[in-house]
Design an enzyme around this catalytic site. Structure first.
Site, PDB file in Angstrom:
ATOM      1  N   GLU A 363       0.827  -1.218   0.000  1.00 33.18           N
ATOM      2  CA  GLU A 363       0.000   0.000   0.000  1.00 33.18           C
ATOM      3  C   GLU A 363       0.860   1.267   0.000  1.00 33.18           C
ATOM      4  O   GLU A 363       0.553   2.263   0.657  1.00 33.18           O
ATOM      5  CB  GLU A 363      -1.000  -0.029   1.161  1.00 33.18           C
ATOM      6  CG  GLU A 363      -1.979  -1.189   0.983  1.00 33.18           C
ATOM      7  CD  GLU A 363      -3.203  -1.118   1.839  1.00 33.18           C
ATOM      8  OE1 GLU A 363      -3.664   0.004   2.118  1.00 33.18           O
ATOM      9  OE2 GLU A 363      -3.716  -2.181   2.203  1.00 33.18           O
ATOM     10  N   GLY A 364       1.925   1.203  -0.774  1.00 35.97           N
ATOM     11  CA  GLY A 364       2.845   2.322  -0.919  1.00 35.97           C
ATOM     12  C   GLY A 364       4.080   2.123  -0.074  1.00 35.97           C
ATOM     13  O   GLY A 364       4.010   2.086   1.152  1.00 35.97           O
TER      14      GLY A 364
END
Length: 380
Positions: A363-364
């Site tokens: 998620e990044g």
């Protein structure tokens, strides 16, 4: 400014803690070894409302706030990050994405089942050549009038094998760049949709991670989320909320390791006294407690921003960046405090150390969080 949790928040936290200790803790080592997560535990999480925490009750959700969400995530993650990542993806990415941006027909058909845990969802963005660079989507969706034809590969998809509903990001017009990307609802069993073998991972081994293949999959036009070209914005907005969940997961992993280390240091004796009385160990515990508390404040601030309707792009990125750093560093310290026992699975801290690493990646990545933060600073 009030730093006290409400009575309702305390009840929610305690319910999640009780579930983690009584239901998740037994068998967590065995599940990690076998890379499994039983359907019975998924059902129990659904019954407790953990799979639709922030969803409006009219769609079968619990109707709680983001503060409640991070409290639940922290307690589950102290014990089993494989369970909490399933909760995070279903809540932050799938349910939120559908509730915020789906139309009423899509909510009625899919969200009501996802929020109750009747079925599980997956969010499909990453590809072999498009991880951090989400604009470089190779998966295509060709408009054929009343449907799209989907072709491509998605990698590292949490809930990939277990899910029934998949939110898939695909390129419909490469000449438009990020404005030529769309998001689609794909159902398991659609012809041409194949699920690859489960990934053999370093950590969160109980979670269900797969590569997905789309070969001429016909997706009805009504399964597109939002207007044409909305897909990239949909993904970015959804991931901002997802980072709050992963920040809370990282916080829980760190806090779980710290609690185990503190307990062990009060029991283990060396040189005639409990090792917590030695400055070398006491200072480690002081640093762990301080930095975990700082991470908790960042996570709570991001959740509060979301609840207040504030922009939370920067606060969620800061929370994830710092909490994941704290999780990685202090699970290593927890292993060190345990000494040789820390290297043994029965003491749990080695698993938490392995689980911590992914919070700096999915998620990044931490590097992407710094891009988000620095751009926000310069823009403002």
């Amino acid at each position: 400014m009030d730093f006290n949790l409400t009575e309702e928040h305390l009840m929610i936290r305690d319910a999640a803690r009780d579930f983690a200790q009584t239901e998740l803790l037994p068998g967590v080592i065995e599940r990690d070894n076998a890379q499994t997560f039983p359907e019975s535990l998924v059902r129990k999480m659904g019954e407790l409302g953990f799979l639709g925490i922030m969803v409006d009750p009219k769609y079968g959700g619990s109707g709680m706030d983001a503060i409640s969400y991070v409290l639940i995530m922290e307690e589950l993650s102290k014990v089993d990050a494989s369970a909490s990542v399933m909760v995070s993806v279903n809540n932050s990415l799938v349910c939120y994405g559908l509730e915020a941006y789906g139309n009423e027909a899509q909510k009625e058909k899919y969200l009501t089942k996802l929020a109750t845990g009747e079925c599980i969802g997956a969010f499909c963005l990453s590809e072999p050549e498009a991880g951090s660079d989400a604009t470089s989507q190779k998966t295509t969706a060709i408009d054929k009038g009343d449907h799209y034809v989907l072709n491509g590969t998605k990698n590292w998809i949490t809930n990939g094998g277990r899910a029934e509903v998949y939110l898939v990001i695909a390129q419909t017009d490469k000449h438009k760049g990020s404005h030529g990307i769309n998001a689609f609802i794909v159902e398991k069993g659609m012809p041409g949709f194949d699920i690859g073998p489960k990934e053999d991972k370093l950590g969160i081994r109980g979670s269900d991670t797969h590569t997905l293949q789309f070969n001429d999959v016909k997706v009805p036009k009504e399964n597109r989320i939002g207007d044409d070209g909305f897909g990239f914005r949909f993904a970015m907005k959804t991931l901002s909320g997802g980072r709050i969940g992963i920040a809370a997961q990282a916080l829980g992993i760190a806090a779980g390791a710290y609690e185990l280390a503190l307990k062990y240091s009060k029991e283990r004796k060396a040189f005639g006294t409990e090792i917590c009385n030695h400055q070398a160990i006491a200072f480690k515990l002081a640093d762990m407690h301080t930095e975990i508390e700082a991470a908790r404040m960042l996570v709570m601030k991001a959740a509060w921003d979301k609840d207040q309707g504030n922009n939370y792009d920067m606060s969620s990125a800061m929370a994830k960046l710092y909490a994941s750093k704290v999780a990685m560093e202090h699970t290593v310290e927890a292993v060190q405090i345990h000494g040789g026992n820390g290297f043994v699975k029965e003491y749990h801290v080695e698993r938490l150390m392995r689980d911590a690493k992914i919070t700096q990646i999915y998620e990044g990545t931490s590097e992407i969080q710094k891009i988000v933060i620095s751009r926000g600073l310069i823009k403002n």
